[in-house]
Design an enzyme around this catalytic site. Structure first.
Site, mmCIF file in Angstrom:
data_model
loop_
_atom_site.group_PDB
_atom_site.id
_atom_site.type_symbol
_atom_site.label_atom_id
_atom_site.label_comp_id
_atom_site.label_asym_id
_atom_site.label_seq_id
_atom_site.Cartn_x
_atom_site.Cartn_y
_atom_site.Cartn_z
ATOM 1 N N HIS A 239 -6.871 27.576 -11.530
ATOM 2 C CA HIS A 239 -7.232 26.268 -10.968
ATOM 3 C C HIS A 239 -8.523 26.366 -10.154
ATOM 4 O O HIS A 239 -9.430 25.551 -10.300
ATOM 5 C CB HIS A 239 -6.137 25.766 -10.013
ATOM 6 N N HIS B 189 -2.403 32.126 -12.105
ATOM 7 C CA HIS B 189 -2.293 30.675 -12.290
ATOM 8 C C HIS B 189 -3.180 29.925 -11.279
ATOM 9 O O HIS B 189 -4.011 29.098 -11.654
ATOM 10 C CB HIS B 189 -0.818 30.268 -12.140
ATOM 11 N N GLU B 190 -3.024 30.273 -10.010
ATOM 12 C CA GLU B 190 -3.809 29.576 -8.978
ATOM 13 C C GLU B 190 -5.290 29.912 -9.089
ATOM 14 O O GLU B 190 -6.153 29.065 -8.863
ATOM 15 C CB GLU B 190 -3.289 29.911 -7.575
ATOM 16 N N LYS C 55 2.223 0.352 7.584
ATOM 17 C CA LYS C 55 2.712 -1.018 7.387
ATOM 18 C C LYS C 55 3.749 -1.381 8.457
ATOM 19 O O LYS C 55 3.668 -2.439 9.082
ATOM 20 C CB LYS C 55 3.305 -1.154 5.972
ATOM 21 N N GLY D 68 0.841 -1.194 0.000
ATOM 22 C CA GLY D 68 0.000 0.000 0.000
ATOM 23 C C GLY D 68 0.873 1.240 0.000
ATOM 24 O O GLY D 68 2.092 1.139 0.139
ATOM 25 N N GLY E 298 3.375 5.455 4.352
ATOM 26 C CA GLY E 298 2.786 6.151 5.495
ATOM 27 C C GLY E 298 1.429 5.640 5.912
ATOM 28 O O GLY E 298 0.712 6.302 6.659
ATOM 29 N N THR E 299 1.041 4.455 5.444
ATOM 30 C CA THR E 299 -0.285 3.955 5.799
ATOM 31 C C THR E 299 -0.244 3.030 7.006
ATOM 32 O O THR E 299 -1.271 2.478 7.384
ATOM 33 C CB THR E 299 -0.925 3.219 4.603
HETATM 34 P P1 ADP Z 1 4.507 2.681 6.188
HETATM 35 O O1 ADP Z 1 5.357 1.618 6.803
HETATM 36 O O2 ADP Z 1 3.221 2.168 5.622
HETATM 37 O O3 ADP Z 1 5.197 3.578 5.237
HETATM 38 P P2 ADP Z 1 4.450 3.633 8.879
HETATM 39 O O4 ADP Z 1 3.932 2.451 9.557
HETATM 40 O O5 ADP Z 1 5.920 3.859 8.949
HETATM 41 O O6 ADP Z 1 4.012 3.640 7.352
HETATM 42 O O7 ADP Z 1 3.678 4.908 9.406
HETATM 43 C C1 ADP Z 1 4.343 6.086 9.752
HETATM 44 C C2 ADP Z 1 3.662 6.743 10.910
HETATM 45 O O8 ADP Z 1 2.366 7.193 10.546
HETATM 46 C C3 ADP Z 1 3.440 5.834 12.068
HETATM 47 O O9 ADP Z 1 4.549 5.807 12.906
HETATM 48 C C4 ADP Z 1 2.237 6.455 12.748
HETATM 49 O O10 ADP Z 1 2.636 7.537 13.536
HETATM 50 C C5 ADP Z 1 1.449 7.023 11.597
HETATM 51 N N1 ADP Z 1 0.379 6.127 11.135
HETATM 52 C C6 ADP Z 1 0.241 5.613 9.897
HETATM 53 N N2 ADP Z 1 -0.874 4.866 9.786
HETATM 54 C C7 ADP Z 1 -1.453 4.881 11.008
HETATM 55 C C8 ADP Z 1 -2.641 4.288 11.543
HETATM 56 N N3 ADP Z 1 -3.443 3.522 10.808
HETATM 57 N N4 ADP Z 1 -2.923 4.531 12.842
HETATM 58 C C9 ADP Z 1 -2.127 5.301 13.585
HETATM 59 N N5 ADP Z 1 -1.001 5.884 13.137
HETATM 60 C C10 ADP Z 1 -0.660 5.693 11.864
HETATM 61 ZN ZN ZN Z 2 -0.706 24.804 -11.177
#
Ligand code: ADP
Ligand code: ZN
Length: 593
Positions: free
Chosen positions: A418, A414-415, A199, A193, A196-197
């Protein structure tokens, strides 16, 4: 210290030798100023008896000296009797190239020495790096989670992924139970995925819940130019893990070592590393209590060998949070912070479409920092607004003195383009913010446009998206003329191109090109598909640009109003933009209709 000195000496020698050899070379090339003579001029001089000597070598240009001492060069005629002509005209012919050769040899040797020294220097540097890598590897220990153990409590949203991972906790804790039933648990799990989700967070939570050590490495760490190193690192990682007994091994960016092998961009080194990983994974006993979790942004680029049964045979998607999950994540990070009463997390959840968990966390954290800086009693809406900007576009640029009025005006139009286009063609989208405050990340400004939260996008949605992206450039062209369009639209063009290409290649949304997935067809070379896609993309893009131009041109009056207001106020919110539109004469005629 000693090492540093040696380095300096080597660099000095390298520079010196390089300098000397180039001097020698130039000395030969142009002793003094070289007179460039055409062949006819040379013949004339020779006939007049002005030429003293010439170096007759097999090169396109010949060099020689005139009787007055100055050097000259002329074209080599390469005729058979050239030497005879020279001799008849009393020119000294120097065929012995000693002079030239010596000079050439000096400079050649010089370069060799210089390069040699450079090479030694570089290889020392890299072997130093190699040994550093090795020591980093042997120092690798289970990551200490410390007192703040991460559990599933820490993961908000992501319910399916969480449930899936929870199954594994019992396996880690009681592998014997599963052995009794002859059950085979997955050795490897891939979480895929967007970044920052959560994982990494999920993998840590698994280790935390099961109370086992957590080893973390990144696939990109393994990518080494030095043969065998990557494979060795994998083996030693697993050895360390096995010593611990039960554990979770987390491999981030697995795609760095497990990219699809298509025979074209095969790389022996990554192949070896990948093979080592696969061997290690089939090597440990099924119910040993070790789970390897790998993360990647894209599953479809992974080598199939990784996904076979007995390897990473469980794949779990970790997607961007939907509105409910966003709300939960915001609450999770808001709970520990003093939020003002005017902050509506539900509303913020609605406004943060496409935000990842990491961005939401970042949003809350930035707000808290801003409030702390001001010693405010609570985190206010204005802190959230400002943090919103920072998360989306990076820090606001503080020193704006270098930005000319003209640049500001261009950005404003420009903005405004949009924003206006969004309002006109996609009224369900929210334009939460338009600004001409430049960010430190290099954006001149931005127009924040949030589409409604929906599962599917229609063809119209996608075309609207393209038109909105093009409207910035369109506004520039309408106001400042075709000659004065700027580089400011490059991101927009990139985005528009991405959308149009995926419409054609992936979603079967182009009649001309048809209902085919062109990534699937990619292997079939010589189908001419690439050319057709580009042709069609260009055609559609051109049409959409013209349509956008017509629409914006027809609403120039509102464009002006928004741009002027932007120049004055720098940032406008949705209400302000709506207000400007309502004031316009055009409003009653059509927009409401
Ligand atoms: P990935 O590994 O998917 O890139 P991370 O697990 O490193 O993402 O997420 C980075 C940070 O974002 C985590 O340390 C947390 O602070 C925050 N975060 C991301 N998803 C969640 C979630 N579902 N619930 C709480 N915090 C989250
Ligand atoms: Zn633009």
């Amino acid at each position: 210290m000693g090492l540093k000195k040696k380095t300096i000496i080597i660099v000095m020698i390298t520079l010196l030798v390089g300098l000397l050899s180039s001097l020698a070379y130039f000395k030969l090339q142009d002793k003094e100023e070289i007179l460039n003579l055409s062949y006819n001029q040379f013949i004339e001089k020779m006939k007049a008896g002005d030429v003293k000597n010439i170096y007759l070598v097999d090169e396109p240009r010949l060099k020689g000296t005139l009787k007055n001492g100055s050097s000259f060069a002329t074209d080599h005629p390469r005729t058979e009797n050239f030497k005879e002509i020279l001799l008849i005209n009393n020119v000294l012919v120097e065929e012995n190239k000693e002079n030239i050769m010596i000079m050439n040899i000096i400079s050649f040797v010089g370069f060799i020495i210089a390069f040699g020294a450079m090479g030694i220097f570089l290889s020392r540097q890299s072997s130093k790096q190699t040994s550093r890598e090795f020591s980093k590897m042997s120092n690798m220990e289970a990551v200490d989670q410390g007192d703040i153990k991460i559990t599933f409590e820490n993961v908000a949203g992501n319910e399916e992924a969480k449930e899936n991972i929870m199954d594994l906790v019992d396996f880690l804790q009681n592998p014997e139970k599963y052995r009794k039933y002859g059950a085979r648990m997955p050795r490897g799990v891939i979480l895929y995925g967007p970044p920052g989700t959560g994982k990494t967070l999920l993998a840590k939570a698994l280790a935390g819940e099961a109370n086992v050590p957590f080893f973390a490495v990144s696939g990109s760490d393994f990518v080494q130019i030095y043969a065998g190193l990557g494979a060795g690192r994998i083996r030693s990682l697993f050895k360390k893990a096995r010593e611990k007994g039960k554990c979770v091994i987390f491999i981030d960016e697995i795609d760095a070592l497990g990219k699809k092998r298509d025979g074209l961009n095969g790389n022996d080194e990554t192949d070896r590393t990948l093979n080592a990983l696969l061997t290690e994974m089939s090597g440990f006993h099924e119910n040993e209590g070790i789970i390897v979790i790998a993360a990647t942004n894209r599953l479809d680029t992974l080598d199939e060998a990784l996904l076979r049964p007995g390897r990473f045979d469980r794949q779990i998607e970790v997607g961007l949070p939907d509105v409910k999950a966003r709300h939960k994540i915001l609450e999770f990070y808001g709970n520990t912070k003093p939020l003002g009463t005017n902050i509506d997390l539900k509303r913020i959840a609605h406004e943060t479409v496409y935000f990842s968990g990491a961005q939401l966390e970042n949003l809350m954290n930035e707000s808290a920092i801003l409030a702390a800086k001001e010693n405010a009693e609570y985190i206010h809406k204005k802190h959230m607004d400002k943090a919103f900007y920072t998360v989306i576009a990076g820090e606001e640029k503080k020193d704006r003195s270098a930005i000319s009025d003209k640049d500001q005006e261009i950005t404003a139009y420009h903005e405004a383009g949009h924003a206006l286009m969004t309002k006109l063609i996609a009224p369900l989208n929210k334009v939460t913010k338009v600004t001409i405050i430049p960010s430190t990340k290099g954006a001149g400004g931005f127009s924040m446009n949030i589409p409604p939260d929906r599962m599917y996008q229609t063809k119209k949605d996608m075309m609207d998206h393209i038109k909105i992206a093009l409207a910035g450039r369109v506004a520039e062209e309408i106001i400042f003329g075709e000659e004065n369009i700027t580089t400011g639209a490059s991101n927009d063009i990139e985005k528009a191109t991405q959308i149009i290409v995926s419409m054609i290649k992936k979603f079967g949304m182009n009649k001309q090109v048809g209902l085919l997935n062109y990534d699937v067809l990619q292997g079939m070379r010589g189908t001419g598909a690439d050319g057709e896609i580009i042709k069609e993309a260009r055609l559609v893009m051109g049409k959409l640009y013209e349509e956008t131009k017509n629409i914006v041109y027809g609403h120039r009056e509102i464009l002006e109003a928004i741009a002027q207001e932007l120049i004055e106020k720098e940032t406008l919110n949705e209400e302000a933009i709506d207000g400007l539109i309502k004031q316009s004469k055009l409003y009653n005629q059509e927009i409401l209709a």
